[in-house]
Design an enzyme around this catalytic site. Structure first.
Site, mmCIF file in Angstrom:
data_model
loop_
_atom_site.group_PDB
_atom_site.id
_atom_site.type_symbol
_atom_site.label_atom_id
_atom_site.label_comp_id
_atom_site.label_asym_id
_atom_site.label_seq_id
_atom_site.Cartn_x
_atom_site.Cartn_y
_atom_site.Cartn_z
ATOM 1 N N SER A 65 -4.284 -7.761 2.273
ATOM 2 C CA SER A 65 -5.366 -6.446 1.544
ATOM 3 C C SER A 65 -5.725 -5.795 -0.005
ATOM 4 C CB SER A 65 -4.898 -5.360 2.005
ATOM 5 O OG SER A 65 -4.754 -5.165 3.159
ATOM 6 N N LYS A 68 -9.123 -6.927 -0.209
ATOM 7 C CA LYS A 68 -10.236 -5.762 -0.059
ATOM 8 C C LYS A 68 -10.967 -4.550 -1.216
ATOM 9 C CE LYS A 68 -7.767 -3.691 3.950
ATOM 10 N NZ LYS A 68 -6.160 -2.626 4.540
ATOM 11 N N TYR A 190 -12.997 -10.596 8.663
ATOM 12 C CA TYR A 190 -12.459 -10.100 8.106
ATOM 13 C C TYR A 190 -11.095 -10.997 8.453
ATOM 14 C CZ TYR A 190 -8.527 -6.341 7.797
ATOM 15 O OH TYR A 190 -7.143 -5.774 7.528
ATOM 16 N N TYR A 242 -1.872 3.409 0.509
ATOM 17 C CA TYR A 242 -2.139 3.585 1.551
ATOM 18 C C TYR A 242 -1.134 5.000 2.485
ATOM 19 C CZ TYR A 242 -3.598 -0.685 2.700
ATOM 20 O OH TYR A 242 -3.956 -2.528 2.606
ATOM 21 N N VAL A 260 -0.279 -7.306 3.035
ATOM 22 C CA VAL A 260 0.837 -6.954 2.967
ATOM 23 C C VAL A 260 2.034 -8.309 3.488
ATOM 24 C CG1 VAL A 260 0.688 -5.882 5.196
ATOM 25 C CG2 VAL A 260 0.262 -7.631 5.174
HETATM 26 N N1 GLN Z 1 -4.701 -8.668 6.884
HETATM 27 C C1 GLN Z 1 -3.894 -7.344 6.744
HETATM 28 C C2 GLN Z 1 -3.857 -6.693 8.875
HETATM 29 O O1 GLN Z 1 -5.298 -6.158 8.238
HETATM 30 C C3 GLN Z 1 -3.815 -6.592 5.518
HETATM 31 C C4 GLN Z 1 -2.836 -5.156 5.527
HETATM 32 C C5 GLN Z 1 -2.644 -5.187 4.040
HETATM 33 O O2 GLN Z 1 -2.326 -6.216 3.218
HETATM 34 N N2 GLN Z 1 -2.454 -4.046 3.806
HETATM 35 O O3 GLN Z 1 -3.120 -5.678 9.395
#
Ligand code: GLN
Length: 306
Positions: A65, A68, A190, A242, A260
């Site tokens: 993420s 992002k 994605y 988050y 993650v």
């Molecule tokens: N690719 C992961 C997902 O969509 C990204 C989530 C994350 O890094 N928090 O679940």
């Protein structure tokens, strides 16, 4: 940051490493469950270009993420303020892959960093670019200076095979009309975007532009305007972790973003960027040791935005 930053990071690393790691690997992406859970690295890049790393800071990991922020940067530059017609700028107070608030907000994600928001950003990039997959990679190559950067098919395929929640999110948003392209196409991009791998050193250098008013540290080239840079940093502060964004602001006091894969990038505008990697995650999906190390660093350096 003064000249004693190496000592501060060494001490923070030692102390954090001595704690019992209460985190767990992100096994919902099978490929991430194969990572050595004891890996731990950190790398700081000062805005003048000097840098310092410790532990496994030169080993590549899945940035997930954290990417992002980079896709938001590109989409924001292309679409401008109209981007906020499709995505809000409020903390979600929910898990990163939650479907909960989409129903109440008519398919408008709360912010660009929860999965739903990042999926909408992918849709926007697909609509506006000739080849979003290639063009986004070129953009990140230019930012990072990593000429052989590529997506990891192994990680993307692994996530795609079990990405039930993201598939649900994408289809649900599409039902409100917020997504223009076909869900399969949006999800493929994605998963690719999330599969990028970098080292802590590369990550801290790639994010230098957000600590430098929107300009790359290496050649001063403008990536985004100062105003957009301010807003992306504000979003990282309020939404980057988050449902733990408040706690990160409270304990660390910097804009940042987690993934993650166990990585975290954080930055102090006009001062430094710091990347940390430790794969075991706390219950909010953020690196357990990464959060601790950053808390130690800003507490002892007294260099946070507050
Ligand atoms: N690719 C992961 C997902 O969509 C990204 C989530 C994350 O890094 N928090 O679940």
């Amino acid at each position: 940051m003064g000249s004693n930053y190496k000592k501060i990071i060494e001490n923070a690393y030692k102390l954090t490493n001595s704690l019992k790691d209460k985190g767990k690997l992100a096994t919902y992406i099978p490929e991430l469950a194969n990572v050595d859970p004891s890996k731990f690295g950190a790398h700081i890049t000062i805005i003048d270009g000097t840098h310092f790393g410790i532990g496994d800071h030169l080993e590549k990991f899945s940035i997930q993420s954290i990417a992002k922020v980079l896709s938001l940067t590109l989409a924001y530059e292309i679409v401008g303020e109209d981007i906020w017609k499709h995505i809000d700028v409020e903390p979600s107070g929910t898990k990163f892959d939650s479907l909960l608030l989409l129903e109440s907000y008519n398919g408008i994600p709360r912010n660009p960093f929860v999965n739903s928001g990042a999926i909408v950003i992918c849709d926007i990039l697909i609509t506006h670019l000739d080849n979003a997959r290639e063009d986004f990679l070129e953009f990140v190559k230019d930012l990072s200076g990593i000429l052989d950067l590529s997506y990891s098919d192994k990680i993307a395929d692994s996530e795609k095979a079990t990405g039930y929640r993201n598939i649900a999110l994408c289809n649900f948003i599409k039902s409100f009309g917020t997504i223009k392209n076909e869900p399969d196409v949006v999800l493929d991009f994605y998963f690719d975007m999330c599969s990028i791998e970098m080292t802590c050193e590369q990550l801290s250098q790639t994010f230098g532009f957000l600590a430098n008013g929107g300009r790359k540290l290496t050649d001063g080239k403008k990536v985004i305007s100062k105003s957009k840079c301010k807003r992306i940093n504000a979003l990282m502060l309020t939404c980057g972790f988050y449902d733990e964004s408040g706690e990160f602001a409270f304990k660390v006091g910097l804009p940042g973003k987690s993934g993650v894969g166990g990585g975290i990038i954080a930055l102090y505008p006009h001062n430094y960027t710091i990347a940390v990697w430790s794969p075991k995650l706390n219950i909010n999906g953020n690196s357990f040791k990464g959060m601790k190390l950053l808390e130690e660093v800003t507490t002892h350096s007294e260099l946070s935005i507050f």
